[in-house]
Design an enzyme around this catalytic site. Structure first.
Site, PDB file in Angstrom:
ATOM      1  N   LYS A 118       2.651  -2.700  18.053  1.00 11.66           N
ATOM      2  CA  LYS A 118       3.741  -3.472  18.658  1.00 11.66           C
ATOM      3  C   LYS A 118       4.783  -2.550  19.297  1.00 11.66           C
ATOM      4  O   LYS A 118       5.195  -2.764  20.434  1.00 11.66           O
ATOM      5  CB  LYS A 118       4.399  -4.383  17.609  1.00 11.66           C
ATOM      6  CG  LYS A 118       3.414  -5.355  16.934  1.00 11.66           C
ATOM      7  CD  LYS A 118       4.100  -6.297  15.953  1.00 11.66           C
ATOM      8  CE  LYS A 118       4.722  -5.627  14.734  1.00 11.66           C
ATOM      9  NZ  LYS A 118       3.732  -5.039  13.792  1.00 11.66           N
TER      10      LYS A 118
ATOM     11  N   ARG B  25       9.309 -12.818  11.167  1.00 18.09           N
ATOM     12  CA  ARG B  25       8.328 -12.505  10.136  1.00 18.09           C
ATOM     13  C   ARG B  25       8.063 -13.702   9.228  1.00 18.09           C
ATOM     14  O   ARG B  25       7.146 -13.644   8.403  1.00 18.09           O
ATOM     15  CB  ARG B  25       8.850 -11.355   9.250  1.00 18.09           C
ATOM     16  CG  ARG B  25       8.766  -9.962   9.890  1.00 18.09           C
ATOM     17  CD  ARG B  25       7.462  -9.320   9.513  1.00 18.09           C
ATOM     18  NE  ARG B  25       7.421  -7.945   9.070  1.00 18.09           N
ATOM     19  CZ  ARG B  25       7.637  -6.838   9.753  1.00 18.09           C
ATOM     20  NH1 ARG B  25       8.081  -6.859  10.957  1.00 18.09           N
ATOM     21  NH2 ARG B  25       7.421  -5.649   9.222  1.00 18.09           N
TER      22      ARG B  25
ATOM     23  N   ARG C 232       0.375   7.850  11.114  1.00 20.29           N
ATOM     24  CA  ARG C 232       1.770   7.803  11.562  1.00 20.29           C
ATOM     25  C   ARG C 232       2.688   8.379  10.487  1.00 20.29           C
ATOM     26  O   ARG C 232       3.653   9.073  10.793  1.00 20.29           O
ATOM     27  CB  ARG C 232       2.157   6.350  11.881  1.00 20.29           C
ATOM     28  CG  ARG C 232       3.564   6.194  12.424  1.00 20.29           C
ATOM     29  CD  ARG C 232       3.828   4.799  12.943  1.00 20.29           C
ATOM     30  NE  ARG C 232       4.065   3.844  11.867  1.00 20.29           N
ATOM     31  CZ  ARG C 232       4.260   2.530  12.057  1.00 20.29           C
ATOM     32  NH1 ARG C 232       4.219   2.033  13.278  1.00 20.29           N
ATOM     33  NH2 ARG C 232       4.467   1.738  11.040  1.00 20.29           N
TER      34      ARG C 232
ATOM     35  N   ARG D 174       8.300   8.180   7.692  1.00 21.52           N
ATOM     36  CA  ARG D 174       8.490   6.887   7.042  1.00 21.52           C
ATOM     37  C   ARG D 174       7.742   6.843   5.712  1.00 21.52           C
ATOM     38  O   ARG D 174       6.519   6.880   5.692  1.00 21.52           O
ATOM     39  CB  ARG D 174       7.994   5.753   7.956  1.00 21.52           C
ATOM     40  CG  ARG D 174       8.968   5.386   9.043  1.00 21.52           C
ATOM     41  CD  ARG D 174       8.455   4.263   9.895  1.00 21.52           C
ATOM     42  NE  ARG D 174       8.153   3.041   9.137  1.00 21.52           N
ATOM     43  CZ  ARG D 174       7.819   1.890   9.697  1.00 21.52           C
ATOM     44  NH1 ARG D 174       7.737   1.801  11.016  1.00 21.52           N
ATOM     45  NH2 ARG D 174       7.559   0.843   8.960  1.00 21.52           N
TER      46      ARG D 174
ATOM     47  N   ARG E 169       2.602  -4.430   2.311  1.00 16.96           N
ATOM     48  CA  ARG E 169       3.068  -4.920   3.608  1.00 16.96           C
ATOM     49  C   ARG E 169       2.039  -5.881   4.210  1.00 16.96           C
ATOM     50  O   ARG E 169       2.406  -6.888   4.812  1.00 16.96           O
ATOM     51  CB  ARG E 169       3.342  -3.741   4.545  1.00 16.96           C
ATOM     52  CG  ARG E 169       4.611  -2.978   4.148  1.00 16.96           C
ATOM     53  CD  ARG E 169       4.644  -1.578   4.704  1.00 16.96           C
ATOM     54  NE  ARG E 169       4.802  -1.537   6.147  1.00 16.96           N
ATOM     55  CZ  ARG E 169       4.599  -0.442   6.872  1.00 16.96           C
ATOM     56  NH1 ARG E 169       4.233   0.685   6.289  1.00 16.96           N
ATOM     57  NH2 ARG E 169       4.774  -0.474   8.167  1.00 16.96           N
TER      58      ARG E 169
HETATM   59  O1  C5P Z   1       8.618  -3.854  11.616  1.00 19.90           O
HETATM   60  P1  C5P Z   1       8.442  -2.643  10.747  1.00 19.90           P
HETATM   61  O2  C5P Z   1       7.018  -2.420  10.345  1.00 19.90           O
HETATM   62  O3  C5P Z   1       9.068  -1.433  11.326  1.00 19.90           O
HETATM   63  O4  C5P Z   1       9.226  -2.976   9.415  1.00 19.90           O
HETATM   64  C1  C5P Z   1       9.287  -2.062   8.345  1.00 19.90           C
HETATM   65  C2  C5P Z   1       9.824  -2.748   7.116  1.00 19.90           C
HETATM   66  O5  C5P Z   1      11.109  -3.310   7.406  1.00 19.90           O
HETATM   67  C3  C5P Z   1       8.993  -3.924   6.642  1.00 19.90           C
HETATM   68  O6  C5P Z   1       7.922  -3.528   5.821  1.00 19.90           O
HETATM   69  C4  C5P Z   1      10.045  -4.719   5.868  1.00 19.90           C
HETATM   70  O7  C5P Z   1      10.305  -4.145   4.611  1.00 19.90           O
HETATM   71  C5  C5P Z   1      11.272  -4.550   6.739  1.00 19.90           C
HETATM   72  N1  C5P Z   1      11.411  -5.639   7.719  1.00 19.90           N
HETATM   73  C6  C5P Z   1      11.731  -6.907   7.270  1.00 19.90           C
HETATM   74  N2  C5P Z   1      11.900  -7.941   8.142  1.00 19.90           N
HETATM   75  C7  C5P Z   1      11.739  -7.753   9.449  1.00 19.90           C
HETATM   76  C8  C5P Z   1      11.388  -6.475   9.951  1.00 19.90           C
HETATM   77  C9  C5P Z   1      11.225  -5.442   9.036  1.00 19.90           C
HETATM   78  O8  C5P Z   1      11.868  -7.113   6.073  1.00 19.90           O
HETATM   79  N3  C5P Z   1      11.914  -8.798  10.302  1.00 19.90           N
HETATM   80 MG    MG Z   2       7.011  -0.991  14.651  1.00 19.55          MG
END
Ligand code: C5P
Ligand code: MG
Length: 191
Positions: free
Chosen positions: A14, A89, A128, A134, A146
């Site tokens: 994404k 989400r 990554r 991260r 996740r």
């Molecule tokens: O989108 P991304 O993978 O970068 O998000 C990393 C973490 O941030 C997720 O695993 C979650 O813990 C948190 N997150 C969330 N709600 C979102 C976006 C991210 O809780 N809308």
């Molecule tokens: Mg991302």
């Protein structure tokens, strides 16, 4: 306005695909994950609280992320449109986004779902993790959590947007440029 959602599990590409799309269509990128990590880096109360969830691979409460998105959109209200990456989400987040956009007299024009098999996702995330710093990309346990969150809370949105006729699945495996072309082909159909 043109508003699109890049949908898909962690590691689907994404963020990578957003980078080129924002230039091609002159859009603002909203990555809620990036915003949360920026808050954490700045040491804000929100960032510290959010990190408790991020570290475990759990979702941060709806009102926190929705508030962040609302602020970002208000700050960039003259934008020609947004790419939502990693948001919404959950169903309440999707409903809140519809309401927010209606304040702008806009809507979600297309939801592009990047389809990638799970083994490939784990490989990408661990790779990554070697360079991103991260922590949530470095532990297979967190990665699996996740995915679990994605399956139970985020995947139902596919149905939500399919019912609105805005969901389009795109093959997210293969060359970055090829995937980019597939995405643009779909976006151009709704322009
Ligand atoms: O989108 P991304 O993978 O970068 O998000 C990393 C973490 O941030 C997720 O695993 C979650 O813990 C948190 N997150 C969330 N709600 C979102 C976006 C991210 O809780 N809308
Ligand atoms: Mg991302």
């Amino acid at each position: 306005m043109l508003n699109l959602i890049l949908f898909g599990p962690p590691g689907a590409g994404k963020g990578t695909q957003s980078e080129q799309l924002i230039y091609a269509y002159n859009l603002k990128h909203i990555s809620t994950g990036d915003l949360l990590r920026a808050e954490r880096k700045a040491g804000t109360e929100l960032g510290i609280k959010a990190n408790e969830y991020i570290a475990k691979g759990e979702l941060v409460p709806d009102e926190v992320v929705v508030g962040m998105v609302r602020n970002f959109m208000k700050e960039h209200s003259s934008s020609k449109g947004f790419i939502f990456d990693g948001f919404p989400r959950t169903t309440p987040q999707a409903e809140a986004l519809d309401n927010l956009l209606s304040e702008f007299g806009a809507k979600i024009d297309i939801v592009l779902g990047l389809e990638v098999i799970e083994d490939e996702l784990v490989k990408r995330l661990l790779l990554r993790g070697e360079t991103s710093g991260r922590a949530d990309d470095q532990s297979e346990e967190t990665i699996r959590n996740r995915f679990k969150e994605y399956q139970t809370k985020t995947l139902p949105l596919m149905d939500y947007y399919t019912k609105k006729n805005s969901y389009v699945g795109v093959n997210g495996m293969g060359e970055i440029d090829h995937i980019q072309s597939s995405l643009r082909e779909e976006i151009n159909k709704v322009l």
